[in-house]
Structures are given as C-alpha cells and as structure tokens.
Design an enzyme around this catalytic site. Structure first.
Site, mmCIF file in Angstrom:
data_model
loop_
_atom_site.group_PDB
_atom_site.id
_atom_site.type_symbol
_atom_site.label_atom_id
_atom_site.label_comp_id
_atom_site.label_asym_id
_atom_site.label_seq_id
_atom_site.Cartn_x
_atom_site.Cartn_y
_atom_site.Cartn_z
ATOM 1 N N GLY A 1 0.822 -1.213 0.000
ATOM 2 C CA GLY A 1 0.000 0.000 0.000
ATOM 3 C C GLY A 1 0.851 1.255 0.000
ATOM 4 N N HIS A 2 2.030 1.210 -0.620
ATOM 5 C CA HIS A 2 2.995 2.318 -0.557
ATOM 6 C C HIS A 2 2.520 3.562 -1.287
ATOM 7 C CE1 HIS A 2 3.870 1.004 -4.624
ATOM 8 N NE2 HIS A 2 4.601 2.088 -4.793
ATOM 9 N N MET B 1 -1.923 7.143 1.478
ATOM 10 C CA MET B 1 -1.434 8.220 2.354
ATOM 11 C C MET B 1 -0.510 7.667 3.441
ATOM 12 S SD MET B 1 -3.571 10.960 4.653
ATOM 13 C CE MET B 1 -4.373 9.735 5.686
ATOM 14 N N ARG C 1 -0.571 -1.542 -7.629
ATOM 15 C CA ARG C 1 -1.751 -2.401 -7.751
ATOM 16 C C ARG C 1 -1.706 -3.213 -9.049
ATOM 17 N NH1 ARG C 1 -7.034 -0.698 -5.160
ATOM 18 N NH2 ARG C 1 -5.809 1.044 -4.450
ATOM 19 N N LEU D 1 -2.056 -2.484 10.015
ATOM 20 C CA LEU D 1 -2.655 -1.185 10.336
ATOM 21 C C LEU D 1 -4.176 -1.279 10.301
ATOM 22 C CD1 LEU D 1 0.278 -0.422 9.743
ATOM 23 C CD2 LEU D 1 -0.545 1.638 8.654
ATOM 24 N N GLY D 2 -4.796 -0.862 11.391
ATOM 25 C CA GLY D 2 -6.254 -0.916 11.488
ATOM 26 C C GLY D 2 -6.827 0.481 11.565
ATOM 27 N N SER D 3 -7.786 0.675 12.460
ATOM 28 C CA SER D 3 -8.451 1.973 12.568
ATOM 29 C C SER D 3 -9.170 2.079 13.908
ATOM 30 C CB SER D 3 -9.481 2.113 11.448
ATOM 31 O OG SER D 3 -10.346 3.181 11.732
ATOM 32 N N SER D 4 -9.382 3.315 14.349
ATOM 33 C CA SER D 4 -10.060 3.523 15.631
ATOM 34 C C SER D 4 -11.530 3.131 15.568
ATOM 35 C CB SER D 4 -9.968 5.003 16.022
ATOM 36 O OG SER D 4 -10.564 5.791 15.001
ATOM 37 N N CYS D 5 -12.042 2.874 14.349
ATOM 38 C CA CYS D 5 -13.474 2.525 14.256
ATOM 39 C C CYS D 5 -13.729 1.092 14.688
ATOM 40 C CB CYS D 5 -13.999 2.773 12.856
ATOM 41 S SG CYS D 5 -13.446 1.553 11.700
ATOM 42 N N TYR E 1 -16.281 -2.349 7.655
ATOM 43 C CA TYR E 1 -14.840 -2.016 7.686
ATOM 44 C C TYR E 1 -14.260 -2.386 9.045
ATOM 45 C CZ TYR E 1 -10.650 1.014 7.525
ATOM 46 O OH TYR E 1 -9.368 1.517 7.563
ATOM 47 N N LYS F 1 -11.254 -5.063 10.002
ATOM 48 C CA LYS F 1 -10.036 -4.645 10.723
ATOM 49 C C LYS F 1 -9.881 -5.423 12.027
ATOM 50 C CE LYS F 1 -8.136 -1.823 7.866
ATOM 51 N NZ LYS F 1 -6.807 -2.149 7.282
ATOM 52 N N ASN G 1 -8.186 9.123 13.505
ATOM 53 C CA ASN G 1 -8.405 9.676 12.160
ATOM 54 C C ASN G 1 -7.135 10.357 11.653
ATOM 55 O OD1 ASN G 1 -10.992 9.104 13.239
ATOM 56 N ND2 ASN G 1 -11.879 10.408 11.637
ATOM 57 N N HIS H 1 -12.247 11.575 3.837
ATOM 58 C CA HIS H 1 -12.464 11.888 5.246
ATOM 59 C C HIS H 1 -12.677 13.392 5.401
ATOM 60 C CE1 HIS H 1 -10.405 7.916 5.606
ATOM 61 N NE2 HIS H 1 -11.316 7.769 6.533
ATOM 62 N N ASP I 1 -23.604 12.086 11.662
ATOM 63 C CA ASP I 1 -22.455 12.477 12.486
ATOM 64 C C ASP I 1 -21.482 11.313 12.671
ATOM 65 O OD1 ASP I 1 -23.787 14.871 14.945
ATOM 66 O OD2 ASP I 1 -22.782 15.123 13.019
HETATM 67 O O1 GFB Z 1 -13.873 11.915 8.454
HETATM 68 P P1 GFB Z 1 -15.186 11.224 8.515
HETATM 69 O O2 GFB Z 1 -15.846 10.841 7.233
HETATM 70 O O3 GFB Z 1 -14.918 9.929 9.389
HETATM 71 O O4 GFB Z 1 -16.245 12.126 9.330
HETATM 72 P P2 GFB Z 1 -15.522 9.251 10.690
HETATM 73 C C1 GFB Z 1 -15.848 12.710 10.552
HETATM 74 C C2 GFB Z 1 -16.934 13.699 10.965
HETATM 75 O O5 GFB Z 1 -16.852 14.834 10.095
HETATM 76 C C3 GFB Z 1 -18.363 13.135 10.820
HETATM 77 C C4 GFB Z 1 -18.155 15.158 9.623
HETATM 78 O O6 GFB Z 1 -19.118 13.572 11.921
HETATM 79 C C5 GFB Z 1 -18.852 13.808 9.535
HETATM 80 O O7 GFB Z 1 -20.273 14.002 9.525
HETATM 81 N N1 GFB Z 1 -18.063 15.852 8.347
HETATM 82 C C6 GFB Z 1 -18.458 17.144 8.157
HETATM 83 C C7 GFB Z 1 -17.621 15.365 7.170
HETATM 84 N N2 GFB Z 1 -18.304 17.499 6.870
HETATM 85 C C8 GFB Z 1 -17.782 16.407 6.231
HETATM 86 C C9 GFB Z 1 -17.408 16.169 4.881
HETATM 87 O O8 GFB Z 1 -17.531 17.029 3.990
HETATM 88 N N3 GFB Z 1 -16.891 14.935 4.585
HETATM 89 C C10 GFB Z 1 -16.740 13.957 5.547
HETATM 90 N N4 GFB Z 1 -16.210 12.793 5.180
HETATM 91 N N5 GFB Z 1 -17.110 14.140 6.852
HETATM 92 C C11 GFB Z 1 -14.520 7.166 9.486
HETATM 93 C C12 GFB Z 1 -14.920 5.741 9.202
HETATM 94 O O9 GFB Z 1 -15.533 7.717 10.279
HETATM 95 O O10 GFB Z 1 -13.310 7.232 10.253
HETATM 96 C C13 GFB Z 1 -13.806 5.024 8.501
HETATM 97 O O11 GFB Z 1 -16.114 5.730 8.418
HETATM 98 C C14 GFB Z 1 -12.487 5.212 9.226
HETATM 99 O O12 GFB Z 1 -14.123 3.667 8.465
HETATM 100 C C15 GFB Z 1 -12.225 6.664 9.526
HETATM 101 O O13 GFB Z 1 -12.511 4.476 10.413
HETATM 102 C C16 GFB Z 1 -10.963 6.821 10.342
HETATM 103 O O14 GFB Z 1 -14.543 9.479 11.780
HETATM 104 O O15 GFB Z 1 -16.936 9.635 10.973
#
Ligand code: GFB
Length: 319
Positions: free
Chosen positions: A7-8, A11, A34, A103-107, A134, A138, A163, A177, A276
């Site tokens: 996965g080099h 990010m 890939r 590597l995993g994730s806080s989710c 997901y 993980k 994150n 994200h 959210d």
């Molecule tokens: O970064 P995000 O998609 O990841 O969303 P999660 C974080 C927060 O930002 C959420 C808000 O409450 C979103 O509603 N947010 C506000 C936005 N505006 C935006 C926008 O324009 N785009 C996005 N994407 N969010 C992920 C997991 O959850 O965290 C993945 O779904 C992974 O699996 C990642 O674990 C680290 O923290 O909500």
C-alpha cells in the site's frame, strides 16, 4: 533487511516509505503497485512472497474512506479488506516473515465505548453502523495476527490509528475523510466567492486527528521495538496498540480552523441531514506514551502543511 510496504501509494504507506527511506537503503525497500501485484489475488500474493521473501512487512494496503464511502460501499469495504489482510498475513507466515505490522483503525471500537478508548474496549459493545463492515474486517486483521502468533509463534503486530490526515490523502468530496473534504470545500468556496460552505452533520461530533507523518513514525517505532518490549506492552489476546494525538475537538471547531487556514471569508452551514457517525472516538494512547512516543505535529501546523500540499498537487489528484 528486505522490507515490503504493502500500500505504498496510499497516504499512510507513502508516509511510511518516506520515513524508512531516510533510514534504509532504497534497495531494501520493496514496493508493488496495484497493477504489479493484485493483493486480492491469493496466488499472486503467495508467489510474490515465495520469490521476494521480505523480512519485514508494513501492511498499509486497505480499502479506506470517510463516513459516506463506508455507508454506501459496505461490501467493498468488508471484502477487500478481509482478502488483502488474509492473503498477506498467511503468505507472511508461510514464507518466514520475521515481523509484520498490521494497520487498522479507531473505528474497531464500540460506538459508545467509554472515552478515551482503551485497547481492552475491543469487542465490548455494538459497533458504529456507518462503518461496521470495515471495522469487522479490521478486527479480523488483529485476530489473524494474534492467532498466527499463538499457533505459529510469529511476530505479527497491530497499530490502531485515530483519524489520519496529511499529504497524499484522498480529496474526493464524496469518498474522503473530513479534513481533506473541508480543505477542498473551503478552498473552492473562496475561489467561487461562495457566501457559505456546507459541513456535514451537527458539528457536535468530536474527532481526534493525527498527521500521517506522526503515524509513520509510530509505525516504524512499533515495528522496531524489541519483541520483549512489544510483548510487555500488550497481551496475546489484546495485541494491538492505539496511535493518536490524545486530543479531540468538535467538528464545528475543526471547520473554524479550516476556514482560518484557507482564508475563506464566508459563513459555515451545518447540514444535519448528513450523519455524524459516533459522537466521539478519542483513543487512550497511554500504552504508546508509556514507551516515550508522542505525536509532534499540532493540528493547526498539520492543516497548514496539508493545505499547502493540496495547493501544490491539486491538478494531479485522483478524483
Ligand atoms: O472523516 P469522517 O468521514 O470519518 O467524518 P468518521 C468525521 C466527521 O466529520 C463526521 C463530519 O461527523 C462527519 O459528519 N463531516 C463534516 C464530514 N463534513 C464532512 C465532509 O464534507 N466529509 C466527511 N467525510 N465528513 C470514518 C470511518 O468515520 O473514520 C472510517 O467511516 C475510518 O471507516 C475513519 O474508520 C478513520 O470518523 O466519521
């Protein structure tokens, strides 16, 4: 010492490669795109490990995305992440890889886990629905590492980042994200002289962020930790280590920071029709801090640096 970074081009993988390049000869760093190696293809992964025989593996390859992508592509998230980790971890064992870092994730933690979340909170409650597929993949990756360690005495370790953001991130407005999405939205609104920018959710959800260069440093640190120290830090059935900055903030404050960093003069509007996700996802990073490792890049400095990277690279970003 041959080191494979799976996965080099992502990010995290590219940040790990940058960090290793300053400490190892280029010839020791093994990478495959890939098209050169499809990590979903079990036979191809097996053949790669049989011929290349790396001593160490950073398993940073994954299907990743923000809350919208996870919510709309559950089958891709669970299938691709399960296949990549199962193929690589099994082949790593079969071909004598000395150390692997998954590597995993806080989710992976329950939606309503007590905050900050300890590693021991894993599997103690229901997951966040928007990214459960997901998260299950993980969690399976952590359990693959633990099971091979217990049965075959391998040394397969797991890092669970909060994150992440930084150079090389995905800036696609739907799949990405929150930080790359907001940097791009505020930047575009400034160019278009739009009166307001739409931010998803209520703005009350809290998130912890870590710059990807801090994550890369933590990954190399955890990989190079002597076996006894890693074993003393963890236990055989709870072998992962949280990696985070130790601080979180509401999305509304993040949006205000991005507005400041991008110099956008208009208003912020919250679209409560968008989810959210979990109300909070702050990691307990005392395992790692006990070893003396701490994040160094502040959110404001990290956002400024990442915005500059976006400006310098926006014309060649994948959309
Ligand atoms: O970064 P995000 O998609 O990841 O969303 P999660 C974080 C927060 O930002 C959420 C808000 O409450 C979103 O509603 N947010 C506000 C936005 N505006 C935006 C926008 O324009 N785009 C996005 N994407 N969010 C992920 C997991 O959850 O965290 C993945 O779904 C992974 O699996 C990642 O674990 C680290 O923290 O909500």
């Amino acid at each position: 010492m041959k080191i494979f970074i799976a996965g080099h081009r992502g990010m995290v993988g590219s940040a790990i490669l940058r960090h290793l390049a300053s400490r190892h000869e280029a010839a020791d760093l093994l990478t495959r795109s890939r098209t050169e190696l499809d990590l979903l293809d079990t036979a191809a992964v097996e053949a790669f490990f049989a011929t290349q025989r790396p001593q160490q593996v950073y398993l940073a390859a994954a299907k990743v995305g923000g809350i919208w992508a996870n919510n709309h592509q559950p089958a891709e998230f669970i299938y691709q992440n399960l296949m990549v980790e199962a193929n690589i971890i099994h082949a790593a064992w079969r071909h004598g890889v000395e150390r692997l870092l998954f590597l995993g994730s806080s989710c992976i933690y329950p939606r309503m886990a007590p905050q900050p979340m300890l590693e021991s909170a894993l599997l103690t409650g229901p997951l966040e629905p928007t990214n459960e597929p997901y998260a299950v993949a993980k969690i399976a990756g952590i359990k693959l590492c633990e099971s091979y360690n217990r049965q075959y005495e391998t040394d397969f370790r797991s890092a669970m980042p909060t994150n992440l953001y930084g150079p090389g991130d995905n800036f696609n407005l739907r799949e990405s994200h929150v930080i790359p999405a907001l940097l791009r939205k505020f930047h575009q609104a400034k160019l278009d002289q739009a009166p307001e920018v739409e931010v998803w959710g209520s703005g009350a959800a809290r998130r912890e962020f870590l710059h990807v260069d801090d994550m890369a440093a933590a990954c190399v640190y955890l990989m190079e930790l002597p076996f006894e120290q890693y074993a003393a830090l963890t236990d055989p059935m709870c072998s992962h280590v949280n990696v985070g900055s130790g601080e979180d903030l509401p999305i509304r404050d993040l949006a205000a920071l991005v507005k400041q960093v991008t110099g956008y003069p208009g208003r912020i509007r919250f679209d409560a029709s968008q989810p959210d996700g979990p109300p909070r996802k702050l990691l307990d990073v005392s395992r790692l801090n006990r070893l003396g490792w701490h994040a160094r890049i502040t959110l404001e400095a990290g956002l400024t640096q990442t915005y500059q990277w976006f400006l310098d690279n926006q014309h060649q970003l994948r959309d």
